[in-house]
Design a protein around this motif. Structure first.
Motif, PDB file in Angstrom:
ATOM      1  N   GLY A   1     -14.713 -18.799 -26.667  1.00 38.92           N
ATOM      2  CA  GLY A   1     -15.262 -17.530 -27.105  1.00 38.92           C
ATOM      3  C   GLY A   1     -14.818 -17.239 -28.523  1.00 38.92           C
ATOM      4  O   GLY A   1     -14.001 -17.953 -29.109  1.00 38.92           O
ATOM      5  N   ALA A   2     -15.351 -16.180 -29.058  1.00 37.90           N
ATOM      6  CA  ALA A   2     -15.002 -15.782 -30.415  1.00 37.90           C
ATOM      7  C   ALA A   2     -13.560 -15.287 -30.434  1.00 37.90           C
ATOM      8  O   ALA A   2     -13.094 -14.659 -29.481  1.00 37.90           O
ATOM      9  CB  ALA A   2     -15.938 -14.671 -30.883  1.00 37.90           C
ATOM     10  N   PRO A   3     -12.824 -15.552 -31.516  1.00 40.63           N
ATOM     11  CA  PRO A   3     -11.453 -15.061 -31.601  1.00 40.63           C
ATOM     12  C   PRO A   3     -11.416 -13.538 -31.608  1.00 40.63           C
ATOM     13  O   PRO A   3     -12.315 -12.886 -32.127  1.00 40.63           O
ATOM     14  CB  PRO A   3     -10.940 -15.612 -32.926  1.00 40.63           C
ATOM     15  N   LEU A   4     -10.371 -12.982 -31.033  1.00 38.26           N
ATOM     16  CA  LEU A   4     -10.208 -11.538 -31.011  1.00 38.26           C
ATOM     17  C   LEU A   4      -9.702 -11.061 -32.362  1.00 38.26           C
ATOM     18  O   LEU A   4      -8.955 -11.760 -33.042  1.00 38.26           O
ATOM     19  CB  LEU A   4      -9.213 -11.135 -29.927  1.00 38.26           C
ATOM     20  N   ASP A   5     -10.077  -9.852 -32.754  1.00 36.49           N
ATOM     21  CA  ASP A   5      -9.583  -9.251 -33.984  1.00 36.49           C
ATOM     22  C   ASP A   5      -8.139  -8.839 -33.728  1.00 36.49           C
ATOM     23  O   ASP A   5      -7.871  -7.957 -32.928  1.00 36.49           O
ATOM     24  CB  ASP A   5     -10.440  -8.046 -34.370  1.00 36.49           C
ATOM     25  N   ASP A   6      -7.209  -9.462 -34.415  1.00 36.09           N
ATOM     26  CA  ASP A   6      -5.795  -9.239 -34.168  1.00 36.09           C
ATOM     27  C   ASP A   6      -5.138  -8.439 -35.289  1.00 36.09           C
ATOM     28  O   ASP A   6      -3.953  -8.546 -35.527  1.00 36.09           O
ATOM     29  CB  ASP A   6      -5.105 -10.596 -34.024  1.00 36.09           C
ATOM     30  N   THR A   7      -5.918  -7.595 -35.990  1.00 37.80           N
ATOM     31  CA  THR A   7      -5.384  -6.890 -37.151  1.00 37.80           C
ATOM     32  C   THR A   7      -4.652  -5.604 -36.809  1.00 37.80           C
ATOM     33  O   THR A   7      -3.862  -5.118 -37.598  1.00 37.80           O
ATOM     34  CB  THR A   7      -6.508  -6.561 -38.154  1.00 37.80           C
ATOM     35  N   SER A   8      -4.899  -5.017 -35.634  1.00 35.91           N
ATOM     36  CA  SER A   8      -4.219  -3.757 -35.293  1.00 35.91           C
ATOM     37  C   SER A   8      -3.010  -4.051 -34.395  1.00 35.91           C
ATOM     38  O   SER A   8      -2.967  -5.025 -33.698  1.00 35.91           O
ATOM     39  CB  SER A   8      -5.170  -2.804 -34.587  1.00 35.91           C
TER      40      SER A   8
ATOM     41  N   ASP B   1      -0.776 -22.693 -24.934  1.00 31.42           N
ATOM     42  CA  ASP B   1      -2.147 -22.803 -25.461  1.00 31.42           C
ATOM     43  C   ASP B   1      -2.792 -24.168 -25.238  1.00 31.42           C
ATOM     44  O   ASP B   1      -3.679 -24.571 -25.975  1.00 31.42           O
ATOM     45  CB  ASP B   1      -2.200 -22.448 -26.953  1.00 31.42           C
TER      46      ASP B   1
END
Length: 62
Positions: free
Chosen positions: A47-54, A41
């Motif tokens: 960019g906007a962070p990705l939704d990592d909930t699924s 990293d």
């Protein structure tokens, strides 16, 4: 005339030919250093962070 590019890792000139095995890098070492930087990293794409909930493969929504 052969096109030359700068190695993204160290800046050395690299001829853009099929003989340049690691292009755009000058060597396998530079290629691996760059890959390691992405993996740790040190490089990020803005960019906007990705939704990592699924979980992987899970469909969201319902």
């Amino acid at each position: 005339m052969t096109t030359e590019v700068k190695c993204p890792a160290c800046g050395r000139p690299v001829p853009w030919t099929e003989a340049s095995r690691w292009r755009p890098f000058c060597s396998e070492r530079c290629k691996k250093l760059d890959l390691g930087a992405w993996a740790s990293d040190r490089y990020v794409i803005p960019g906007a962070p990705l939704d990592d909930t699924s979980s992987p493969g899970e469909k969201g929504g319902d």
